[in-house]
Scaffold this active site. Structure first.
Site, PDB file in Angstrom:
ATOM      1  N   ARG A   6       1.642  -3.887  13.861  1.00  0.00           N
ATOM      2  CA  ARG A   6       2.102  -4.785  14.925  1.00  0.00           C
ATOM      3  C   ARG A   6       2.740  -3.927  16.011  1.00  0.00           C
ATOM      4  O   ARG A   6       3.424  -2.942  15.710  1.00  0.00           O
ATOM      5  CB  ARG A   6       3.141  -5.789  14.406  1.00  0.00           C
ATOM      6  N   HIS A  63      -6.599  -5.399  19.544  1.00  0.00           N
ATOM      7  CA  HIS A  63      -6.287  -6.130  18.301  1.00  0.00           C
ATOM      8  C   HIS A  63      -7.568  -6.613  17.603  1.00  0.00           C
ATOM      9  O   HIS A  63      -7.768  -7.813  17.405  1.00  0.00           O
ATOM     10  CB  HIS A  63      -5.332  -7.299  18.573  1.00  0.00           C
ATOM     11  N   THR A 108      -2.107   0.134  13.540  1.00  0.00           N
ATOM     12  CA  THR A 108      -2.909  -1.094  13.480  1.00  0.00           C
ATOM     13  C   THR A 108      -2.072  -2.215  12.854  1.00  0.00           C
ATOM     14  O   THR A 108      -2.631  -3.215  12.404  1.00  0.00           O
ATOM     15  CB  THR A 108      -4.207  -0.910  12.646  1.00  0.00           C
ATOM     16  N   ILE A 149      -3.648  -2.572   2.906  1.00  0.00           N
ATOM     17  CA  ILE A 149      -4.363  -1.779   3.915  1.00  0.00           C
ATOM     18  C   ILE A 149      -3.979  -0.302   3.813  1.00  0.00           C
ATOM     19  O   ILE A 149      -4.847   0.582   3.885  1.00  0.00           O
ATOM     20  CB  ILE A 149      -4.109  -2.351   5.333  1.00  0.00           C
ATOM     21  N   GLY A 170       0.792  -1.009   1.182  1.00  0.00           N
ATOM     22  CA  GLY A 170       0.273  -2.237   0.579  1.00  0.00           C
ATOM     23  C   GLY A 170      -1.245  -2.173   0.576  1.00  0.00           C
ATOM     24  O   GLY A 170      -1.840  -1.094   0.455  1.00  0.00           O
ATOM     25  N   GLU A 185       0.770  -8.884  23.947  1.00  0.00           N
ATOM     26  CA  GLU A 185      -0.706  -8.940  23.959  1.00  0.00           C
ATOM     27  C   GLU A 185      -1.164 -10.184  24.713  1.00  0.00           C
ATOM     28  O   GLU A 185      -0.575 -11.247  24.510  1.00  0.00           O
ATOM     29  CB  GLU A 185      -1.245  -8.954  22.527  1.00  0.00           C
TER      30      GLU A 185
HETATM   31  P1  NAP Z   1       0.750  -5.828   2.454  1.00  0.00           P
HETATM   32  O1  NAP Z   1      -0.278  -5.686   1.390  1.00  0.00           O
HETATM   33  O2  NAP Z   1       1.816  -6.857   2.279  1.00  0.00           O
HETATM   34  O3  NAP Z   1       1.428  -4.382   2.657  1.00  0.00           O
HETATM   35  C1  NAP Z   1       2.577  -4.182   3.424  1.00  0.00           C
HETATM   36  C2  NAP Z   1       3.317  -2.995   2.835  1.00  0.00           C
HETATM   37  O4  NAP Z   1       4.431  -2.681   3.675  1.00  0.00           O
HETATM   38  C3  NAP Z   1       3.871  -3.250   1.430  1.00  0.00           C
HETATM   39  O5  NAP Z   1       3.602  -2.142   0.613  1.00  0.00           O
HETATM   40  C4  NAP Z   1       5.362  -3.403   1.680  1.00  0.00           C
HETATM   41  O6  NAP Z   1       6.169  -2.964   0.608  1.00  0.00           O
HETATM   42  C5  NAP Z   1       5.552  -2.448   2.840  1.00  0.00           C
HETATM   43  N1  NAP Z   1       6.810  -2.722   3.537  1.00  0.00           N
HETATM   44  C6  NAP Z   1       7.375  -3.923   3.818  1.00  0.00           C
HETATM   45  N2  NAP Z   1       8.549  -3.755   4.451  1.00  0.00           N
HETATM   46  C7  NAP Z   1       8.734  -2.417   4.543  1.00  0.00           C
HETATM   47  C8  NAP Z   1       9.770  -1.623   5.073  1.00  0.00           C
HETATM   48  N3  NAP Z   1      10.852  -2.177   5.632  1.00  0.00           N
HETATM   49  N4  NAP Z   1       9.647  -0.283   5.002  1.00  0.00           N
HETATM   50  C9  NAP Z   1       8.567   0.283   4.417  1.00  0.00           C
HETATM   51  N5  NAP Z   1       7.537  -0.425   3.891  1.00  0.00           N
HETATM   52  C10 NAP Z   1       7.635  -1.766   3.967  1.00  0.00           C
HETATM   53  O7  NAP Z   1       0.070  -6.133   3.852  1.00  0.00           O
HETATM   54  P2  NAP Z   1      -1.351  -5.615   4.414  1.00  0.00           P
HETATM   55  O8  NAP Z   1      -2.407  -6.602   4.083  1.00  0.00           O
HETATM   56  O9  NAP Z   1      -1.531  -4.194   4.025  1.00  0.00           O
HETATM   57  O10 NAP Z   1      -1.073  -5.746   5.997  1.00  0.00           O
HETATM   58  C11 NAP Z   1      -0.044  -5.022   6.629  1.00  0.00           C
HETATM   59  C12 NAP Z   1       0.154  -5.499   8.052  1.00  0.00           C
HETATM   60  O11 NAP Z   1      -0.937  -5.086   8.849  1.00  0.00           O
HETATM   61  C13 NAP Z   1       0.158  -7.038   8.241  1.00  0.00           C
HETATM   62  O12 NAP Z   1       1.432  -7.586   7.976  1.00  0.00           O
HETATM   63  C14 NAP Z   1      -0.248  -7.195   9.688  1.00  0.00           C
HETATM   64  O13 NAP Z   1       0.898  -7.231  10.519  1.00  0.00           O
HETATM   65  C15 NAP Z   1      -1.059  -5.935   9.976  1.00  0.00           C
HETATM   66  N6  NAP Z   1      -2.503  -6.222  10.182  1.00  0.00           N
HETATM   67  C16 NAP Z   1      -3.056  -5.961  11.392  1.00  0.00           C
HETATM   68  C17 NAP Z   1      -4.413  -6.179  11.577  1.00  0.00           C
HETATM   69  C18 NAP Z   1      -5.075  -5.880  12.901  1.00  0.00           C
HETATM   70  O14 NAP Z   1      -5.978  -6.615  13.285  1.00  0.00           O
HETATM   71  N7  NAP Z   1      -4.684  -4.844  13.613  1.00  0.00           N
HETATM   72  C19 NAP Z   1      -5.201  -6.678  10.540  1.00  0.00           C
HETATM   73  C20 NAP Z   1      -4.596  -6.933   9.323  1.00  0.00           C
HETATM   74  C21 NAP Z   1      -3.245  -6.691   9.148  1.00  0.00           C
HETATM   75  P3  NAP Z   1       6.339  -3.832  -0.755  1.00  0.00           P
HETATM   76  O15 NAP Z   1       5.249  -3.312  -1.633  1.00  0.00           O
HETATM   77  O16 NAP Z   1       7.699  -3.518  -1.240  1.00  0.00           O
HETATM   78  O17 NAP Z   1       6.159  -5.282  -0.382  1.00  0.00           O
HETATM   79  C1  GLV Z   2      -4.095  -9.435  12.062  1.00  0.00           C
HETATM   80  O1  GLV Z   2      -3.419  -8.806  12.809  1.00  0.00           O
HETATM   81  C2  GLV Z   2      -3.604 -10.067  10.889  1.00  0.00           C
HETATM   82  O2  GLV Z   2      -2.387 -10.017  10.634  1.00  0.00           O
HETATM   83  O3  GLV Z   2      -4.425 -10.663  10.188  1.00  0.00           O
END
Ligand code: NAP
Ligand code: GLV
Length: 285
Positions: free
Chosen positions: A198, A246, A196, A118, A116, A227
Site C-alpha cells: 500500500r 495498482h 506492491t 505474498i 505472509g 491513487e
Molecule cells: P497476509 O498473508 O496477511 O500477509 C501479511 C504479512 O504481514 C503477515 O505475515 C503479517 O504478519 C505481516 N505483518 C502484519 N503487520 C506487520 C507489522 N506491523 N510488521 C511486520 N509485518 C507485519 O497478506 P497478503 O495476502 O500477503 O497481502 C499483503 C498486502 O498486500 C495486503 O494487505 C494488501 O495491502 C497488499 N496487496 C496489494 C496488491 C496489489 O494489487 N498491489 C495485491 C494484493 C495484496 P503475521 O503473520 O503476524 O500476521
Molecule cells: C489489492 O491491492 C488487494 O488488496 O487485493
C-alpha cells in the site's frame, strides 16, 4: 451513500471508503464484501460494533501479485522503462560497454518485509534466481525457513544487507509510514525498493528525496498514497522510479476468481452461512 440506504449487502472495491458515515447511512447493512485482500479502506472496528460482517478475497491473488512484484524487481534492476524510453527517444546509437548498466538479480540479497502469503510467494520466485533471501515480519516463521531457503533478521539488519527490499505488509497503524528517510538511509546506495503493498507504508516525500539524492539506486511501486497519482506528481518525473497503476492482481483469471469469491462471501453472509473469508469472525452467529 444514497445507494446503500436500503442495502442488506455491499460489494465494494479498495477505492471505496467504508467509514462510519457510510455504515450509519446503511441501516440495513449486514455484510460488506470487498473484492481485495487488503481491507484498510474499511473501518472494521466500526462494522464490528454494528455487527456487520466484513469479508475479503485472500489467496486467489497471491501468485499473480508475486509475479508482478518480480516483474517490477527485474524491470527496475535492468532498467527496462529507461531502455524503452532511450530507444523511442533515438538514443540507441550503438552497442556500448556502459550503456544502461543495471544491477544483477541472480545471486543478490532480497529482503522481504511482511512474510505472509505474498511475501512467501516472492521468496519462492527468488529461489529460482539463486538469491539469498532475508525476511522480517511480525511473526517469525522458522518452520518455513529451510523449505524456502530464507532467514529471519531484524528490520534494520534487513535494510542494511539487502540489494532489493520488497514490502508485503498490510496497511495498519503500525505499518503506516514504516519506510521513511531513516529506513532509506539504512539501505545500500545500490539498493532497489519495491512496493506492491500500500502506498501509505511509505513516506512518499522521503522516497522522492532518497531517489533524487541517490541514497538508494531505484524504486518500483504499484501503489501510491493517493491513487490515481496526479499527472504532475513529482515522483513521476524521476528516471529511477518505475510506477504501475495498482495492477498487482490484474490478470484475467485472478480478477475473475476475486469477483467470484467476493460474491460467494456476500451470498453466504446474507444466507446466514459463515463466509469462507471473514475478517471479523467475532460477529458471526
Ligand atoms: P497476509 O498473508 O496477511 O500477509 C501479511 C504479512 O504481514 C503477515 O505475515 C503479517 O504478519 C505481516 N505483518 C502484519 N503487520 C506487520 C507489522 N506491523 N510488521 C511486520 N509485518 C507485519 O497478506 P497478503 O495476502 O500477503 O497481502 C499483503 C498486502 O498486500 C495486503 O494487505 C494488501 O495491502 C497488499 N496487496 C496489494 C496488491 C496489489 O494489487 N498491489 C495485491 C494484493 C495484496 P503475521 O503473520 O503476524 O500476521
Ligand atoms: C489489492 O491491492 C488487494 O488488496 O487485493
Amino acid at each position: 451513500m444514497a445507494g446503500v440506504r436500503e442495502a442488506d449487502g455491499l460489494i465494494c472495491l479498495l477505492t471505496d471508503n467504508i467509514d462510519v458515515g457510510l455504515l450509519d447511512a446503511a441501516e440495513h447493512l449486514r455484510v460488506v464484501s470487498t473484492m481485495a485482500v487488503g481491507y484498510d479502506h474499511i473501518d472494521v472496528a466500526a462494522a464490528t460494533e454494528r455487527k456487520i460482517i466484513v469479508t475479503n478475497t485472500p489467496g486467489v491473488l497471491t501468485e499473480t501479485t508475486a509475479d508482478l512484484t518480480f516483474a517490477l524487481l527485474l524491470s527496475a534492476a535492468r532498467r527496462l522503462p529507461e531502455s524503452q524510453r532511450a530507444i523511442r527517444d533515438g538514443h540507441w546509437k550503438s552497442w556500448s560497454p556502459t550503456f544502461l548498466l543495471g544491477h544483477d538479480v541472480y545471486g543478490a540479497t532480497l529482503g522481504i518485509v511482511g512474510f505472509g502469503a505474498i511475501g512467501q510467494a516472492v521468496a519462492r520466485r527468488a529461489r529460482g534466481f539463486d538469491m539469498r533471501v532475508l525476511y522480517n515480519s511480525r511473526t517469525a516463521r522458522p518452520e518455513l525457513e529451510t523449505g524456502l531457503g530464507c532467514t529471519y533478521v531484524a528490520f534494520d539488519e534487513l535494510l542494511e544487507q539487502s540489494d532489493f527490499v520488497t514490502v508485503h505488509v498490510p496497511l495498519t497503524p503500525e505499518t503506516r509510514h514504516m519506510f521513511d528517510t531513516a529506513a532509506f538511509q539504512r539501505m545500500k546506495t545500490t539498493a532497489i525498493f519495491i512496493n506492491t503493498a500500500r502506498g501509505s507504508v511509505v513516506v512518499e516525500a522521503d522516497l522522492q528525496r532518497a531517489l533524487e539524492s541517490k541514497s538508494i539506486a531505484a524504486a518500483a511501486i504499484d501503489v501510491a498514497e493517493s491513487e490515481p497519482m496526479a499527472e504532475h506528481d513529482p515522483l513521476l518525473q524521476l528516471p529511477n522510479l518505475l510506477v504501475t497503476p495498482h495492477i498487482g492482481s490484474a490478470s484475467v483469471r485472478t480478477r475473475a476468481r476475486m469477483a467470484d469469491m467476493a460474491v460467494d462471501n456476500l451470498l453466504a453472509a446474507l444466507d446466514g452461512r459463515p463466509p469462507d473469508h471473514c475478517v471479523n469472525p467475532q460477529v458471526l452467529p
